[in-house]
Design a protein around this motif. Structure first.
Motif, PDB file in Angstrom:
ATOM      1  N   THR A  96       9.882   9.403  -5.901  1.00  0.00           N
ATOM      2  CA  THR A  96      10.822   9.980  -4.942  1.00  0.00           C
ATOM      3  C   THR A  96      10.127  10.866  -3.919  1.00  0.00           C
ATOM      4  O   THR A  96      10.757  11.294  -2.950  1.00  0.00           O
ATOM      5  CB  THR A  96      11.880  10.818  -5.674  1.00  0.00           C
ATOM      6  N   GLU A  97       8.835  11.151  -4.123  1.00  0.00           N
ATOM      7  CA  GLU A  97       8.126  12.028  -3.200  1.00  0.00           C
ATOM      8  C   GLU A  97       7.840  11.297  -1.885  1.00  0.00           C
ATOM      9  O   GLU A  97       7.766  10.069  -1.830  1.00  0.00           O
ATOM     10  CB  GLU A  97       6.812  12.523  -3.812  1.00  0.00           C
ATOM     11  N   GLU A  98       7.700  12.090  -0.818  1.00  0.00           N
ATOM     12  CA  GLU A  98       7.441  11.498   0.499  1.00  0.00           C
ATOM     13  C   GLU A  98       6.069  10.830   0.507  1.00  0.00           C
ATOM     14  O   GLU A  98       5.064  11.415   0.104  1.00  0.00           O
ATOM     15  CB  GLU A  98       7.505  12.576   1.583  1.00  0.00           C
ATOM     16  N   ALA A  99       6.012   9.592   0.966  1.00  0.00           N
ATOM     17  CA  ALA A  99       4.767   8.829   1.041  1.00  0.00           C
ATOM     18  C   ALA A  99       4.953   7.718   2.062  1.00  0.00           C
ATOM     19  O   ALA A  99       6.079   7.311   2.374  1.00  0.00           O
ATOM     20  CB  ALA A  99       4.397   8.240  -0.327  1.00  0.00           C
ATOM     21  N   THR A 100       3.839   7.231   2.591  1.00  0.00           N
ATOM     22  CA  THR A 100       3.867   6.143   3.571  1.00  0.00           C
ATOM     23  C   THR A 100       3.539   4.831   2.867  1.00  0.00           C
ATOM     24  O   THR A 100       2.475   4.701   2.254  1.00  0.00           O
ATOM     25  CB  THR A 100       2.859   6.396   4.700  1.00  0.00           C
ATOM     26  N   TYR A 101       4.440   3.880   2.964  1.00  0.00           N
ATOM     27  CA  TYR A 101       4.257   2.559   2.357  1.00  0.00           C
ATOM     28  C   TYR A 101       4.023   1.526   3.456  1.00  0.00           C
ATOM     29  O   TYR A 101       4.690   1.556   4.499  1.00  0.00           O
ATOM     30  CB  TYR A 101       5.476   2.167   1.525  1.00  0.00           C
ATOM     31  N   ARG A 102       3.099   0.623   3.189  1.00  0.00           N
ATOM     32  CA  ARG A 102       2.784  -0.439   4.150  1.00  0.00           C
ATOM     33  C   ARG A 102       2.785  -1.781   3.427  1.00  0.00           C
ATOM     34  O   ARG A 102       2.134  -1.941   2.389  1.00  0.00           O
ATOM     35  CB  ARG A 102       1.426  -0.180   4.813  1.00  0.00           C
ATOM     36  N   LEU A 103       3.521  -2.736   3.986  1.00  0.00           N
ATOM     37  CA  LEU A 103       3.615  -4.082   3.416  1.00  0.00           C
ATOM     38  C   LEU A 103       2.882  -5.046   4.334  1.00  0.00           C
ATOM     39  O   LEU A 103       3.108  -5.054   5.546  1.00  0.00           O
ATOM     40  CB  LEU A 103       5.082  -4.495   3.287  1.00  0.00           C
ATOM     41  N   VAL A 104       1.994  -5.864   3.749  1.00  0.00           N
ATOM     42  CA  VAL A 104       1.175  -6.799   4.518  1.00  0.00           C
ATOM     43  C   VAL A 104       1.405  -8.213   4.001  1.00  0.00           C
ATOM     44  O   VAL A 104       1.441  -8.440   2.783  1.00  0.00           O
ATOM     45  CB  VAL A 104      -0.324  -6.438   4.412  1.00  0.00           C
ATOM     46  N   GLY A 105       1.574  -9.155   4.919  1.00  0.00           N
ATOM     47  CA  GLY A 105       1.708 -10.565   4.571  1.00  0.00           C
ATOM     48  C   GLY A 105       0.607 -11.385   5.220  1.00  0.00           C
ATOM     49  O   GLY A 105       0.338 -11.229   6.417  1.00  0.00           O
ATOM     50  N   LYS A 106      -0.040 -12.240   4.429  1.00  0.00           N
ATOM     51  CA  LYS A 106      -1.153 -13.052   4.935  1.00  0.00           C
ATOM     52  C   LYS A 106      -0.887 -14.526   4.653  1.00  0.00           C
ATOM     53  O   LYS A 106      -0.580 -14.900   3.513  1.00  0.00           O
ATOM     54  CB  LYS A 106      -2.468 -12.635   4.271  1.00  0.00           C
ATOM     55  N   ILE A 107      -1.004 -15.354   5.678  1.00  0.00           N
ATOM     56  CA  ILE A 107      -0.929 -16.807   5.538  1.00  0.00           C
ATOM     57  C   ILE A 107      -2.116 -17.394   6.287  1.00  0.00           C
ATOM     58  O   ILE A 107      -2.353 -17.041   7.460  1.00  0.00           O
ATOM     59  CB  ILE A 107       0.389 -17.376   6.106  1.00  0.00           C
TER      60      ILE A 107
ATOM     61  N   VAL B  58       0.763 -10.109   9.251  1.00  0.00           N
ATOM     62  CA  VAL B  58       1.969  -9.374   9.634  1.00  0.00           C
ATOM     63  C   VAL B  58       2.121  -8.172   8.719  1.00  0.00           C
ATOM     64  O   VAL B  58       1.684  -8.194   7.567  1.00  0.00           O
ATOM     65  CB  VAL B  58       3.225 -10.272   9.570  1.00  0.00           C
ATOM     66  N   GLU B  59       2.749  -7.113   9.237  1.00  0.00           N
ATOM     67  CA  GLU B  59       2.912  -5.919   8.412  1.00  0.00           C
ATOM     68  C   GLU B  59       4.057  -5.071   8.933  1.00  0.00           C
ATOM     69  O   GLU B  59       4.518  -5.221  10.067  1.00  0.00           O
ATOM     70  CB  GLU B  59       1.634  -5.101   8.367  1.00  0.00           C
ATOM     71  N   ALA B  60       4.511  -4.170   8.076  1.00  0.00           N
ATOM     72  CA  ALA B  60       5.543  -3.200   8.427  1.00  0.00           C
ATOM     73  C   ALA B  60       5.288  -1.938   7.623  1.00  0.00           C
ATOM     74  O   ALA B  60       4.783  -1.989   6.497  1.00  0.00           O
ATOM     75  CB  ALA B  60       6.942  -3.739   8.146  1.00  0.00           C
ATOM     76  N   THR B  61       5.629  -0.784   8.197  1.00  0.00           N
ATOM     77  CA  THR B  61       5.373   0.507   7.573  1.00  0.00           C
ATOM     78  C   THR B  61       6.669   1.297   7.469  1.00  0.00           C
ATOM     79  O   THR B  61       7.492   1.280   8.393  1.00  0.00           O
ATOM     80  CB  THR B  61       4.341   1.304   8.388  1.00  0.00           C
ATOM     81  N   GLN B  62       6.837   1.991   6.348  1.00  0.00           N
ATOM     82  CA  GLN B  62       8.004   2.835   6.119  1.00  0.00           C
ATOM     83  C   GLN B  62       7.566   4.128   5.434  1.00  0.00           C
ATOM     84  O   GLN B  62       6.610   4.125   4.642  1.00  0.00           O
ATOM     85  CB  GLN B  62       9.040   2.137   5.225  1.00  0.00           C
TER      86      GLN B  62
ATOM     87  N   TYR C  54       0.839  -1.196   0.000  1.00  0.00           N
ATOM     88  CA  TYR C  54       0.000   0.000   0.000  1.00  0.00           C
ATOM     89  C   TYR C  54       0.876   1.249   0.000  1.00  0.00           C
ATOM     90  O   TYR C  54       1.957   1.270   0.597  1.00  0.00           O
ATOM     91  CB  TYR C  54      -0.889   0.035   1.246  1.00  0.00           C
ATOM     92  N   ARG C  55       0.394   2.298  -0.689  1.00  0.00           N
ATOM     93  CA  ARG C  55       0.999   3.622  -0.608  1.00  0.00           C
ATOM     94  C   ARG C  55      -0.068   4.598  -0.153  1.00  0.00           C
ATOM     95  O   ARG C  55      -1.095   4.761  -0.820  1.00  0.00           O
ATOM     96  CB  ARG C  55       1.582   4.057  -1.959  1.00  0.00           C
ATOM     97  N   ASP C  56       0.183   5.226   1.012  1.00  0.00           N
ATOM     98  CA  ASP C  56      -0.806   6.133   1.615  1.00  0.00           C
ATOM     99  C   ASP C  56      -2.170   5.452   1.692  1.00  0.00           C
ATOM    100  O   ASP C  56      -3.213   6.035   1.322  1.00  0.00           O
ATOM    101  CB  ASP C  56      -0.894   7.447   0.827  1.00  0.00           C
TER     102      ASP C  56
END
Length: 307
Positions: free
Chosen positions: A106-117, A123-127, A77-79
């Motif tokens: 290159t612009e500032e944005a919030t990325y979120r990675l989600v893993g589903k099993i 599980v997830e992490a945000t940068q 996800y982005r924003d």
């Protein structure tokens, strides 16, 4: 007489308590039971058009990989807008190539990675994408320096313009520059040479060193640097690159990293250096995935061809 009896009893007790294993240096330590959790990874950089992610279950040191676990899916996800997702019905797949509709900006944005099993907690992490690094290239001199082993090496000097408002982390790589190449072959009749021009996109990292003790090796980012000692000031960076192949001009890549990217790169490099060394202390590789294991890191890079 009484003392002699006491001594005799002590000797008998000691003798009965000793066997051939009492003096053995081998100790059986039971391996603790392992609770499997999802393990998720992604190293995402500005300009990427594919997000190469890994999702699987962790396993104990003596366990084999389990191919019968439930369906797996990775979402990016982005924003809070979904920009890429894998097939939700994947089971035996561990590596996921998430195709992006547009390159990572290159612009500032919030990325979120989600893993589903299936059967496990998400599980997830945000940068947050760091801003573009600001620097001035001072000079590039082929064979302009001498490395720690006494050999001639290319020297690159640049000035970083650090942001005083926050703690920053940087990475530096030097790679070959993709270029056009010509491939020739003899046709089936054997009387004509046919040549074709193609683009060689293979990227090879040069071996990078620095006389600056503040720069450390970081897996995936060449040399990495924290601004703790020069926050908000201009800082001069000196790099030494071994360019073994002179058929292509080198490219300097300067990254601004998230803190998680910096800590993962440094700890992963320390882990790799400890492999095979029985005297090295155990290394904990940086983890930022909530409810599981792994890493999700971001970096914003600028490329400069060195002429």
């Amino acid at each position: 007489m009484r003392t002699l009896i006491y001594l005799s009893l002590i000797i008998v007790f000691l003798a009965s308590s000793c066997d051939e294993d009492s003096f053995s240096q081998t100790v059986d330590i039971p391996i603790p039971e392992h609770e499997p959790l999802p393990a998720l990874t992604l190293d995402l950089r500005s300009g990427d058009t594919i997000a190469n992610s890994v999702l699987d279950l962790s396993r104990g040191i003596l366990e084999e990989a389990d191919q019968t676990i439930g369906n797996k899916q990775v979402e990016l996800y982005r924003d809070d807008v979904l920009i890429a997702a894998s097939d939700p019905n994947s089971q035996s797949v561990r590596f996921f190539d998430l195709m992006l509709a547009a390159p990572i900006g290159t612009e500032e944005a919030t990325y979120r990675l989600v893993g589903k099993i299936d059967g496990f907690t998400e599980v997830e992490a945000t940068q947050i994408m760091p801003v573009i690094p600001e620097f001035t290239l001072i000079s590039y001199e082929p064979e302009g320096a001498i490395d720690i082993d006494g050999f001639r090496t290319d020297e690159i000097i640049l000035d970083l313009e650090d942001d005083p408002a926050k703690e920053d982390f940087y990475g530096f790589r030097v790679t070959n520059t993709p270029r056009d190449q010509i491939s020739c072959f003899i046709n089936s009749s054997g009387d004509t040479i046919v040549c074709d021009t193609f683009r060689n996109e293979f990227v090879r990292d040069y071996y990078l060193q620095s006389p600056d003790p503040l720069l450390n090796e970081g897996t995936g980012y060449g040399l990495v640097l924290s601004d703790q000692s020069f926050n908000g000031n201009t800082y001069r960076v000196r790099l030494q690159a071994d360019n073994y192949n002179r058929d292509s001009m080198p490219t300097l890549v300067v990254y601004r990293l998230t803190e998680d990217a910096y800590r993962y790169a440094v700890s992963r490099n320390a882990y790799e250096d400890s492999v095979g060394n029985p005297f090295a202390e155990p290394v904990n590789v940086h983890n930022n995935v909530a409810e599981g294991y792994g890493y999700f890191v971001l970096s914003n890079g600028v490329r400069v061809v060195l002429e």
